[in-house]
Design a protein around this motif. Sequence first.
Motif, PDB file in Angstrom:
ATOM      1  N   LYS A 112       7.314  -7.517  -5.921  1.00 55.32           N
ATOM      2  CA  LYS A 112       8.589  -8.090  -5.458  1.00 55.32           C
ATOM      3  C   LYS A 112       9.078  -7.369  -4.211  1.00 55.32           C
ATOM      4  O   LYS A 112       9.554  -7.999  -3.269  1.00 55.32           O
ATOM      5  CB  LYS A 112       9.634  -8.032  -6.564  1.00 55.32           C
ATOM      6  N   ARG A 113       8.958  -6.059  -4.203  1.00 59.64           N
ATOM      7  CA  ARG A 113       9.395  -5.279  -3.035  1.00 59.64           C
ATOM      8  C   ARG A 113       8.528  -5.541  -1.811  1.00 59.64           C
ATOM      9  O   ARG A 113       8.961  -5.299  -0.687  1.00 59.64           O
ATOM     10  CB  ARG A 113       9.425  -3.783  -3.373  1.00 59.64           C
ATOM     11  N   ALA A 114       7.323  -6.050  -2.032  1.00 61.17           N
ATOM     12  CA  ALA A 114       6.408  -6.374  -0.929  1.00 61.17           C
ATOM     13  C   ALA A 114       6.426  -7.867  -0.600  1.00 61.17           C
ATOM     14  O   ALA A 114       5.509  -8.392   0.017  1.00 61.17           O
ATOM     15  CB  ALA A 114       4.992  -5.914  -1.269  1.00 61.17           C
ATOM     16  N   ASP A 115       7.486  -8.551  -1.044  1.00 63.26           N
ATOM     17  CA  ASP A 115       7.736  -9.954  -0.685  1.00 63.26           C
ATOM     18  C   ASP A 115       6.748 -10.947  -1.276  1.00 63.26           C
ATOM     19  O   ASP A 115       6.498 -12.004  -0.679  1.00 63.26           O
ATOM     20  CB  ASP A 115       7.794 -10.131   0.840  1.00 63.26           C
ATOM     21  N   ALA A 116       6.209 -10.674  -2.446  1.00 62.79           N
ATOM     22  CA  ALA A 116       5.298 -11.628  -3.093  1.00 62.79           C
ATOM     23  C   ALA A 116       6.100 -12.808  -3.628  1.00 62.79           C
ATOM     24  O   ALA A 116       7.116 -12.613  -4.297  1.00 62.79           O
ATOM     25  CB  ALA A 116       4.544 -10.952  -4.234  1.00 62.79           C
ATOM     26  N   THR A 156       0.838  -1.203   0.000  1.00 62.29           N
ATOM     27  CA  THR A 156       0.000   0.000   0.000  1.00 62.29           C
ATOM     28  C   THR A 156       0.873   1.253   0.000  1.00 62.29           C
ATOM     29  O   THR A 156       0.617   2.193  -0.759  1.00 62.29           O
ATOM     30  CB  THR A 156      -0.957   0.002   1.201  1.00 62.29           C
ATOM     31  N   GLU A 157       1.916   1.264   0.813  1.00 59.39           N
ATOM     32  CA  GLU A 157       2.837   2.401   0.827  1.00 59.39           C
ATOM     33  C   GLU A 157       3.464   2.616  -0.546  1.00 59.39           C
ATOM     34  O   GLU A 157       3.572   3.749  -1.016  1.00 59.39           O
ATOM     35  CB  GLU A 157       3.945   2.179   1.852  1.00 59.39           C
ATOM     36  N   LEU A 158       3.873   1.518  -1.181  1.00 66.65           N
ATOM     37  CA  LEU A 158       4.489   1.618  -2.505  1.00 66.65           C
ATOM     38  C   LEU A 158       3.502   2.132  -3.553  1.00 66.65           C
ATOM     39  O   LEU A 158       3.859   2.962  -4.399  1.00 66.65           O
ATOM     40  CB  LEU A 158       5.042   0.251  -2.924  1.00 66.65           C
ATOM     41  N   ALA A 159       2.272   1.652  -3.493  1.00 66.62           N
ATOM     42  CA  ALA A 159       1.259   2.097  -4.450  1.00 66.62           C
ATOM     43  C   ALA A 159       0.911   3.563  -4.248  1.00 66.62           C
ATOM     44  O   ALA A 159       0.754   4.312  -5.224  1.00 66.62           O
ATOM     45  CB  ALA A 159       0.008   1.227  -4.331  1.00 66.62           C
ATOM     46  N   VAL A 160       0.804   3.982  -3.003  1.00 64.62           N
ATOM     47  CA  VAL A 160       0.504   5.385  -2.721  1.00 64.62           C
ATOM     48  C   VAL A 160       1.663   6.268  -3.186  1.00 64.62           C
ATOM     49  O   VAL A 160       1.438   7.330  -3.773  1.00 64.62           O
ATOM     50  CB  VAL A 160       0.181   5.586  -1.223  1.00 64.62           C
ATOM     51  N   ALA A 161       2.888   5.822  -2.984  1.00 68.36           N
ATOM     52  CA  ALA A 161       4.047   6.587  -3.462  1.00 68.36           C
ATOM     53  C   ALA A 161       4.043   6.658  -4.986  1.00 68.36           C
ATOM     54  O   ALA A 161       4.356   7.708  -5.566  1.00 68.36           O
ATOM     55  CB  ALA A 161       5.347   5.963  -2.950  1.00 68.36           C
ATOM     56  N   TYR A 162       3.690   5.555  -5.648  1.00 68.20           N
ATOM     57  CA  TYR A 162       3.629   5.553  -7.113  1.00 68.20           C
ATOM     58  C   TYR A 162       2.589   6.556  -7.613  1.00 68.20           C
ATOM     59  O   TYR A 162       2.812   7.242  -8.611  1.00 68.20           O
ATOM     60  CB  TYR A 162       3.308   4.146  -7.632  1.00 68.20           C
ATOM     61  N   ASP A 163       1.459   6.637  -6.915  1.00 67.89           N
ATOM     62  CA  ASP A 163       0.373   7.545  -7.304  1.00 67.89           C
ATOM     63  C   ASP A 163       0.458   8.905  -6.599  1.00 67.89           C
ATOM     64  O   ASP A 163      -0.535   9.640  -6.555  1.00 67.89           O
ATOM     65  CB  ASP A 163      -0.990   6.908  -7.014  1.00 67.89           C
ATOM     66  N   ALA A 164       1.621   9.236  -6.061  1.00 70.87           N
ATOM     67  CA  ALA A 164       1.801  10.504  -5.344  1.00 70.87           C
ATOM     68  C   ALA A 164       1.303  11.667  -6.203  1.00 70.87           C
ATOM     69  O   ALA A 164       1.545  11.710  -7.410  1.00 70.87           O
ATOM     70  CB  ALA A 164       3.261  10.707  -4.970  1.00 70.87           C
ATOM     71  N   GLY A 165       0.581  12.572  -5.574  1.00 74.76           N
ATOM     72  CA  GLY A 165       0.048  13.732  -6.281  1.00 74.76           C
ATOM     73  C   GLY A 165      -1.257  13.453  -6.999  1.00 74.76           C
ATOM     74  O   GLY A 165      -1.807  14.330  -7.662  1.00 74.76           O
ATOM     75  N   ASP A 166      -1.787  12.237  -6.882  1.00 76.80           N
ATOM     76  CA  ASP A 166      -3.043  11.860  -7.535  1.00 76.80           C
ATOM     77  C   ASP A 166      -3.992  11.267  -6.488  1.00 76.80           C
ATOM     78  O   ASP A 166      -4.222  10.059  -6.450  1.00 76.80           O
ATOM     79  CB  ASP A 166      -2.758  10.843  -8.649  1.00 76.80           C
TER      80      ASP A 166
END
Length: 168
Positions: free
Chosen positions: A88-92, A8-18
């Motif tokens: 991958k960064r979230a250990d999937a 979730t943190e990674l997805a929110v960072a990816y969509d930062a500003g949106d």
Amino acid sequence: MIDIAKLTELAVAYDAGDPRRVQHLMKVYAFCRIIGQSEGLDEKTQNTLEAAAILHDIGIHEAEHKHGSSAGKWQEVEGPAVAAPLLKRADADPAACERVLWLIAHHHTYTASEDKDFRILLEADFLVNAYEDTLPPDACQVADEQVFRTHTGRIFLQNLYLTPPYQP
């Protein structure tokens, strides 16, 4: 197991500003979590469903950039490539990653599968889109008859969109 908080943190960072995209993914995630739990998904399936909910629209920015459109078909095309490194960064593990990517690549194709996790993702996304896009009641009625399969999803759809408003 996929680390949902990290993803979730990674997805929110990816969509930062949106914030619209972030709000959307969080609402779809909440519906997926509740519907999946109510429908009795096992822990592994619930985990991959929740990851797919977080990432289901992750391809929108690439779709807009490459195709000039956020249409569902372009989200399905572009989403998996954006999602894979985040997973991958979230250990999937490889199997979970493959399932999440498949769900992302088909989340606008209502006839792609009858698997419960897939149906729940479709239903949750529809519940949120119906509100965000102000769909008319007849469109929700058609969805109730043709798209929704889970008991919990149908209850949400009917209570949110097909029941007359409360009048004190």
